[in-house]
Design an enzyme around this catalytic site. Structure first.
Site, PDB file in Angstrom:
ATOM      1  N   GLU A 272      12.193  -3.185  -5.290  1.00 38.48           N
ATOM      2  CA  GLU A 272      11.191  -3.198  -6.346  1.00 38.48           C
ATOM      3  C   GLU A 272      11.810  -2.760  -7.668  1.00 38.48           C
ATOM      4  OE1 GLU A 272       7.902  -0.543  -5.760  1.00 38.48           O
ATOM      5  OE2 GLU A 272       6.701  -1.507  -7.309  1.00 38.48           O
TER       6      GLU A 272
ATOM      7  N   GLY B  37       0.828  -1.210   0.000  1.00 35.43           N
ATOM      8  CA  GLY B  37       0.000   0.000   0.000  1.00 35.43           C
ATOM      9  C   GLY B  37       0.854   1.248   0.000  1.00 35.43           C
ATOM     10  N   TYR B  38       1.233   1.704  -1.165  1.00 38.02           N
ATOM     11  CA  TYR B  38       2.115   2.871  -1.274  1.00 38.02           C
ATOM     12  C   TYR B  38       1.381   4.046  -1.932  1.00 38.02           C
ATOM     13  CZ  TYR B  38       6.706   1.038   0.146  1.00 38.02           C
ATOM     14  OH  TYR B  38       7.773   0.573   0.850  1.00 38.02           O
TER      15      TYR B  38
END
Lengths: 393, 379
Positions: A249, A132-133
């Protein structure tokens, strides 16, 4: 026999005995990778059997410490395991954001209690995680995120919205950036918390992309409880963890820049033919493809150089800052060249004659590579400021 | 071989950087140009380079060299690129010594290589005939005559032509234009009858010349390698030469870029340094990425030479094409980002674009090597 040779023999015979035949075929793509979770999506019953067997040995995360569900393998043993798995084309038993993103962050920043609580469940594929960014008003400017976490003693009460949450509709838990303090600079007051997606007040809505479908969701939080035992690091110091996780990421996404199995040049030759000298018939396309293939080769050399430098103890040098930017731009170029080389065949959207439109959908999806995980423009800002030392406007 | 420098190479790089910045800098290049030096480099500085072993850096120890390999030479050439150092490193050390090692008999190697390694002999390749690098189109002729050959033809882009004591002239003793078969290499003394050496003035102020060969007679002993069989050795030499030039272009581009970034941090317009403008920041960041890519392919190509890799031709064309592209962009952006001052002769940045274009052109430019890269990839 050396210890390593013995390890190889044992690994080989264990894999031979335990890897189901159906798991020795290459997976068709992202869709049939096994992601685990409370309600796993299973295309084949052997997926779960294979994952459970590997997890029992700690080999879903072979390089993690044993006490957290890992295999505790050193670099040489890890290499052997990978070689032996490759030799029988064994599939990866478990792919998840828990392994690739949250795990490394927990190992680095989590308390002993938090590691023991969450890492083994990741290793066993019991809990599937999402990230959840991004928020509707915090994309490239991630630090301006506004999802609010109110202190309620032993827990936070969370209200707000996330967007581009991959697999939010399928995940069991979320690692989430929330704002615990509004008084300081935007990078302060961000906290990194974990909570259950089954909590009351969480809703998700899938987002359909230009490529037809997507893993992305909008995620809404309406008075959701997150217990403070699941606050990672200090309250208000979550930005450092967020950044650490983003580098993992970016490395994952920059892998997209790798050369495809069949070169674009070969593909174009098959569809368009060559002239008397053996050159691709269309000289304009030939040049564009040659430039792409040259840059792909050179990008590969750079990945190898940075890897060798890191092994030689020189750390990830400045060159690694270009990976996300260059890798995703290369992938977009490759997808455009697929269209140019294959023509009508690449424009198909649906139907068996177009293999379900895989080429056009990949092409459309690739446009997002230079947006997600930090846009190309954000990467260039980072290089300009952090590497070249150019001042802020 | 891992893509990192070992201790010996790191020391060599540092030593070269220090020496060239002090002794063979842009300031010296400017002085040589302004004094109208025909030789284009300082004999004293070259003598010192030879004393440090650089003239024999890639020559095997049995022939008096250091045996450091081409990775070592590449590191020195990179530093020479940074400082725009003029010397016979390219003509004699990178090209001629390599071709002699590739094609020469044991006797020829014993005679010539130690003399080159000692800095006593300047030798150079005479290959190009038209406006472009096109080795297989060689038309200069070598006709058998008694115990020797008679050579006729014209050569351009001969590096250090007016300083060289020995030319390695490529001429056709058989076959027709386009053929690999029939190309021969001859050792021709600078004073040979019928040989005319003309100085040519190119934009980079280096020593480059043209040869006119009018019935030049050489004996069979001057044939380097077997008659009509020069191509494999010549082709390999050209690959190595292009990798060396790519290393020089890397140093040149990196230096031009670093000077430009420094200027962006100091030049003020509209009340702030121009390096704070995103329009310039992104261009600089993209260029940084291209330079890092260039650095990787140069190192990988140098290792390909030293490791005897089978894909040398592919690596050579990849390295040269990429570094031509990088150098073109870096040198163009250097002028543009410096603005008006970049256009003045008084400011040094203009020297980079001049040397860049000559080095890019030498032994095949971007267009030549990207075309070859595509061919080697089968399309």
């Amino acid at each position: 026999m050396s210890d390593l040779e013995q390890f190889r023999q044992e690994t080989r015979s264990w894999l031979e005995e335990n890897c189901p035949a159906s798991m020795r075929t290459p997976s068709k793509g992202f869709d049939d990778l096994y992601n685990g979770g409370r309600n796993p999506e299973i295309d084949h019953p052997d997926q779960k059997i294979w994952c459970d067997r590997m997890a029992a040995r700690g080999w879903t995360v072979p390089h993690w410490p044993k006490e957290y569900g890992g295999g505790g393998l050193d670099k040489d043993e890890l290499k052997i395991l990978r070689q032996e798995m490759a030799a029988i084309t064994a599939r990866s038993p478990l792919d998840s954001f828990g392994i690739s993103m949250l795990g490394p962050a927990l190992l680095q920043f989590g308390t002993e209690e938090q590691k023991l609580e969450h890492l083994p469940k990741i290793a066993r594929g019991e809990i599937r995680w999402c990230q959840g960014y991004s928020e509707p008003n915090a994309g490239s400017d991630l630090a301006s995120l506004a999802t609010k976490a109110e202190d309620k003693g032993d827990h936070y009460l969370i209200n707000g919205q996330k967007i581009w949450t991959s697999y939010a509709d399928k995940a069991d838990w979320i690692f989430c950036l929330v704002r615990t303090d509004n008084s300081g600079s935007k990078h302060e007051g961000i906290s990194f918390v974990l909570f259950d997606m089954a909590s009351p007040g969480v809703t998700t809505r899938p987002i359909k992309l230009i490529s037809g479908s997507s893993p992305f969701c909008e995620t809404f939080f309406d008075n959701v409880k997150a217990y403070k035992t699941n606050l990672i690091g200090e309250e208000g110091k979550g930005w450092a963890i967020a950044k650490y996780l983003l580098t993992h990421e970016r490395e994952m996404i920059s892998g997209f820049g790798a050369a495809p199995k069949k070169s674009v040049g070969q593909m174009a030759l098959e569809t368009m033919g060559s002239d008397a000298s053996g050159r691709l018939a269309n000289g304009v396309l030939r040049q564009t493809i040659a430039q792409y293939q040259l840059d792909t080769l050179v990008f590969g050399a750079t990945m190898a150089r940075v890897g060798d430098e890191a092994k030689a103890g020189q750390g990830l040098g400045a060159a690694s800052s270009i990976f996300k930017y260059y890798g995703t731009e290369l992938n977009k170029r490759r997808n455009e060249l697929n269209l140019a080389a294959l023509g009508e065949q690449a424009l198909g959207w649906d139907g068996d004659e177009y293999r379900g439109g895989v080429i056009s959908r990949d092409w459309l999806r690739s446009k997002g590579n230079s947006i997600e995980g930090g846009t190309s423009e954000v990467q260039l800002n980072i290089i300009a400021k952090r590497v070249l030392g150019l001042p802020d406007a | 071989m891992a893509l990192v420098l070992n201790e010996e190479q790191a020391m060599l790089k540092e030593a070269a950087a220090g020496f060239l910045a002090e002794k063979a800098s842009i300031k010296q290049l400017r002085e040589l140009r302004d004094s109208g030096s025909e030789q284009g480099f300082s004999s004293d500085v070259w003598g010192e380079m030879a004393q440090m072993g650089w003239a024999g850096i890639a020559i095997a120890e049995e022939f008096g060299g250091l045996g450091y390999g081409y990775t070592g030479l590449g590191l020195v050439l990179e530093q020479a690129g940074r400082n725009l150092s003029a010397s016979p490193l390219q003509s004699t050390v990178l090209v001629a010594a390599t071709l002699i090692a590739e094609l020469g008999s044991q006797e020829q190697k014993q005679k010539l290589l130690p003399a080159i390694a000692a800095g006593e002999l300047l030798a150079t390749l005479a290959l190009q005939e038209g406006g472009h690098h096109a080795p297989l189109q060689t038309a200069a002729s070598a006709v058998r005559d008694g115990d020797g050959f008679v050579i006729n033809g014209g050569k351009l882009m001969v590096l250090d032509a007016t300083s060289a004591a020995t030319f390695i002239v490529i001429a056709r003793s058989g076959g027709t234009a386009g053929d690999e078969q029939g190309l021969s290499a001859f050792l021709v003394d600078a004073g040979a009858d019928g040989l005319k050496v003309e100085q040519r003035s190119l934009v980079d102020s280096r020593n480059v010349g043209a040869l006119i060969l009018d019935n030049v007679r050489v004996s069979s002993a001057n044939l380097l390698g077997a008659e009509g069989q020069a191509w494999p050795g010549l082709s390999r030499t050209l690959d190595i030469a292009n990798i060396g030039l790519a290393a020089e272009l890397l140093g040149l581009s990196a230096e031009a870029f670093e000077r430009t970034v420094a200027y962006l941090k100091e030049r003020k317009q509209f009340g702030r340094v121009i390096g704070s403008f995103q329009g310039l920041q992104h261009r600089a960041a993209e260029l940084f990425a291209e330079l890092e890519l260039g650095r990787s392919i140069v190192l990988q190509a140098l290792h390909a030479v030293d490791d005897g890799q089978a894909d040398l031709a592919l690596m050579a064309s990849a390295a040269k094409a990429k570094l031509c592209e990088v150098a073109q962009r870096a040198s163009n952006e250097a002028i543009q980002m410096h603005g008006g001052i970049g256009m003045t002769d008084e400011y040094d940045i203009g020297f980079f674009i001049k040397r860049a274009r000559v080095a890019q052109h030498t032994f095949g430019d971007y267009n030549y090597h990207l075309d070859r890269f595509a061919q080697l990839n089968g399309f």
